[in-house]
Design a protein around this motif. Structure first.
Motif, PDB file in Angstrom:
ATOM      1  N   GLU A  11      17.176 -27.667  16.460  1.00  0.00           N
ATOM      2  CA  GLU A  11      16.819 -26.416  15.773  1.00  0.00           C
ATOM      3  C   GLU A  11      17.880 -25.347  16.014  1.00  0.00           C
ATOM      4  OE1 GLU A  11      12.973 -25.019  17.012  1.00  0.00           O
ATOM      5  OE2 GLU A  11      12.113 -27.010  16.695  1.00  0.00           O
ATOM      6  N   LEU A  15      20.165 -24.035  12.923  1.00  0.00           N
ATOM      7  CA  LEU A  15      20.072 -22.621  12.530  1.00  0.00           C
ATOM      8  C   LEU A  15      21.423 -21.921  12.668  1.00  0.00           C
ATOM      9  CD1 LEU A  15      16.567 -21.708  13.978  1.00  0.00           C
ATOM     10  CD2 LEU A  15      17.211 -21.876  11.552  1.00  0.00           C
ATOM     11  N   SER A  25      19.176 -24.169   2.903  1.00  0.00           N
ATOM     12  CA  SER A  25      18.350 -24.883   3.866  1.00  0.00           C
ATOM     13  C   SER A  25      17.818 -26.194   3.293  1.00  0.00           C
ATOM     14  CB  SER A  25      17.188 -24.000   4.312  1.00  0.00           C
ATOM     15  OG  SER A  25      16.334 -24.709   5.160  1.00  0.00           O
ATOM     16  N   LYS A  54      10.613 -23.768  10.350  1.00  0.00           N
ATOM     17  CA  LYS A  54      11.596 -22.893  10.990  1.00  0.00           C
ATOM     18  C   LYS A  54      12.780 -22.585  10.089  1.00  0.00           C
ATOM     19  CE  LYS A  54      10.003 -24.140  15.450  1.00  0.00           C
ATOM     20  NZ  LYS A  54       9.430 -25.395  15.802  1.00  0.00           N
ATOM     21  N   ILE A  56      14.618 -24.923   8.282  1.00  0.00           N
ATOM     22  CA  ILE A  56      15.624 -25.988   8.275  1.00  0.00           C
ATOM     23  C   ILE A  56      15.084 -27.126   7.410  1.00  0.00           C
ATOM     24  CG2 ILE A  56      16.935 -27.617   9.692  1.00  0.00           C
ATOM     25  CD1 ILE A  56      16.176 -25.661  12.089  1.00  0.00           C
TER      26      ILE A  56
END
Length: 121
Positions: A11, A15, A25, A54, A56
């Motif tokens: 993550e 990000l 994304s 989140k 992604i």
């Protein structure tokens, strides 16, 4: 399952990459999404839904009805569909990991329609 520590590291990295580069994304996908006839990773135990929450990748809401031709829909969202069975398996590994039977059913059709909605928005 992928360890929580590994998913957290992914993550953070993803990000950071998305923040530094103009990558939508929704273009964050797995090997099996790109090359279903050659790859089956990261597999059905990978937590795509958590990543999408989140920011992604993407996770579709199930639409009320699906497209007339699921394989055309999968091709539109980027799946290689030369081998229908493997394309369906790749889609199921990513978006419906509990049932990987390479069959088109109502749930799969409605998920494909949800993906089309994301791509077309």
């Amino acid at each position: 399952p992928f360890p929580e520590l590994q998913m957290m590291a992914l993550e953070t990295l993803a990000l950071d990459i998305l923040a530094r580069h103009p990558i939508p994304s929704r273009n964050v996908v797995g090997h099996s999404d790109i090359a279903p006839t050659r790859k089956n990773d990261p597999g059905e135990l990978f937590d795509w839904r958590s990543l999408a929450v989140k920011g992604i990748g993407m996770w579709p809401e199930r639409a009320a009805t699906g497209p007339r031709n699921v394989m055309d829909a999968l091709e539109t969202v980027g799946y290689e569909t030369l081998d229908y069975s493997r394309a369906l398996a790749a889609f199921q590994r990513h978006f419906r990991p509990k049932i990987i039977d390479n069959k088109i059913d109502e749930e799969l059709t409605c998920l494909a329609a949800g993906l089309l909605k994301i791509i077309n928005s």
